[in-house]
Motif scaffolding. Structure first.
Motif, PDB file in Angstrom:
ATOM      1  N   PHE A 142       0.794  -1.272   0.008  1.00 44.85           N
ATOM      2  CA  PHE A 142      -0.057   0.069   0.021  1.00 44.85           C
ATOM      3  C   PHE A 142       1.041   1.344  -0.102  1.00 44.85           C
ATOM      4  CE2 PHE A 142      -2.479   3.232   2.222  1.00 44.85           C
ATOM      5  CZ  PHE A 142      -3.716   3.166   1.342  1.00 44.85           C
ATOM      6  N   VAL A 143       1.983   1.122   0.851  1.00 41.81           N
ATOM      7  CA  VAL A 143       2.640   2.467   0.851  1.00 41.81           C
ATOM      8  C   VAL A 143       3.669   2.807  -0.421  1.00 41.81           C
ATOM      9  CG1 VAL A 143       4.852   3.316   2.180  1.00 41.81           C
ATOM     10  CG2 VAL A 143       3.036   2.248   3.385  1.00 41.81           C
TER      11      VAL A 143
ATOM     12  N   VAL B  74       2.491   1.779  -3.618  1.00 46.39           N
ATOM     13  CA  VAL B  74       1.506   2.321  -4.287  1.00 46.39           C
ATOM     14  C   VAL B  74       1.216   3.606  -4.170  1.00 46.39           C
ATOM     15  CG1 VAL B  74      -0.677   1.977  -5.434  1.00 46.39           C
ATOM     16  CG2 VAL B  74       0.721  -0.056  -4.900  1.00 46.39           C
ATOM     17  N   ILE B  75       1.030   4.136  -3.130  1.00 48.79           N
ATOM     18  CA  ILE B  75       0.786   5.368  -2.777  1.00 48.79           C
ATOM     19  C   ILE B  75       2.104   6.380  -3.150  1.00 48.79           C
ATOM     20  CG2 ILE B  75       0.387   7.171  -0.701  1.00 48.79           C
ATOM     21  CD1 ILE B  75      -2.129   5.461  -1.551  1.00 48.79           C
ATOM     22  N   ALA B  76       3.113   5.988  -2.798  1.00 54.60           N
ATOM     23  CA  ALA B  76       4.443   6.801  -2.995  1.00 54.60           C
ATOM     24  C   ALA B  76       4.469   6.802  -4.697  1.00 54.60           C
ATOM     25  CB  ALA B  76       5.492   6.190  -2.317  1.00 54.60           C
ATOM     26  N   TYR B  77       4.333   5.826  -5.371  1.00 51.77           N
ATOM     27  CA  TYR B  77       4.240   5.887  -6.706  1.00 51.77           C
ATOM     28  C   TYR B  77       3.227   6.771  -7.369  1.00 51.77           C
ATOM     29  CZ  TYR B  77       4.055   4.463 -11.737  1.00 51.77           C
ATOM     30  OH  TYR B  77       4.150   4.282 -12.956  1.00 51.77           O
ATOM     31  N   SER B  78       2.253   6.753  -6.961  1.00 50.17           N
ATOM     32  CA  SER B  78       1.011   7.557  -7.445  1.00 50.17           C
ATOM     33  C   SER B  78       1.324   8.926  -7.036  1.00 50.17           C
ATOM     34  CB  SER B  78      -0.312   7.232  -6.819  1.00 50.17           C
ATOM     35  OG  SER B  78      -0.685   6.023  -7.249  1.00 50.17           O
ATOM     36  N   TYR B  79       1.896   9.281  -6.080  1.00 55.24           N
ATOM     37  CA  TYR B  79       2.338  10.615  -5.576  1.00 55.24           C
ATOM     38  C   TYR B  79       3.215  11.003  -6.519  1.00 55.24           C
ATOM     39  CZ  TYR B  79       3.334  14.879  -2.993  1.00 55.24           C
ATOM     40  OH  TYR B  79       3.727  16.111  -2.782  1.00 55.24           O
ATOM     41  N   ARG B  80       4.613  10.388  -6.512  1.00 59.22           N
ATOM     42  CA  ARG B  80       5.535  10.755  -7.499  1.00 59.22           C
ATOM     43  C   ARG B  80       5.023  11.139  -9.038  1.00 59.22           C
ATOM     44  NH1 ARG B  80       9.612  13.301  -5.863  1.00 59.22           N
ATOM     45  NH2 ARG B  80      11.172  11.943  -4.918  1.00 59.22           N
TER      46      ARG B  80
END
Length: 62
Positions: free
Chosen positions: A17-18, A20-26
């Motif tokens: 989850f972390v 995927v969230i980091a990838y989406s934010y970047r």
């Protein structure tokens, strides 16, 4: 309370989850900078407001 398998699943899920969230934010960082320019001040305002409520509560308790 939890079995070993459940704890392993929770750890893997949390890590995925972390990531995927980091990838989406970047991926969307350019859009964030363009459309959410002053949002940090809104966040700071909420934090100050909650802090003031806590201070008032503690002051009135005495």
């Amino acid at each position: 309370m939890f079995s070993t398998g459940q704890l392993i699943f929770a750890a893997i899920f949390f890590f995925a989850f972390v990531v995927v969230i980091a990838y989406s934010y970047r991926k969307d960082i350019a859009l964030h900078k363009k459309y959410y320019k002053g949002s940090i001040f809104v966040l700071l305002g909420f934090i100050v407001f909650i802090f003031l409520l806590f201070v008032i509560k503690e002051f009135l308790k005495r």
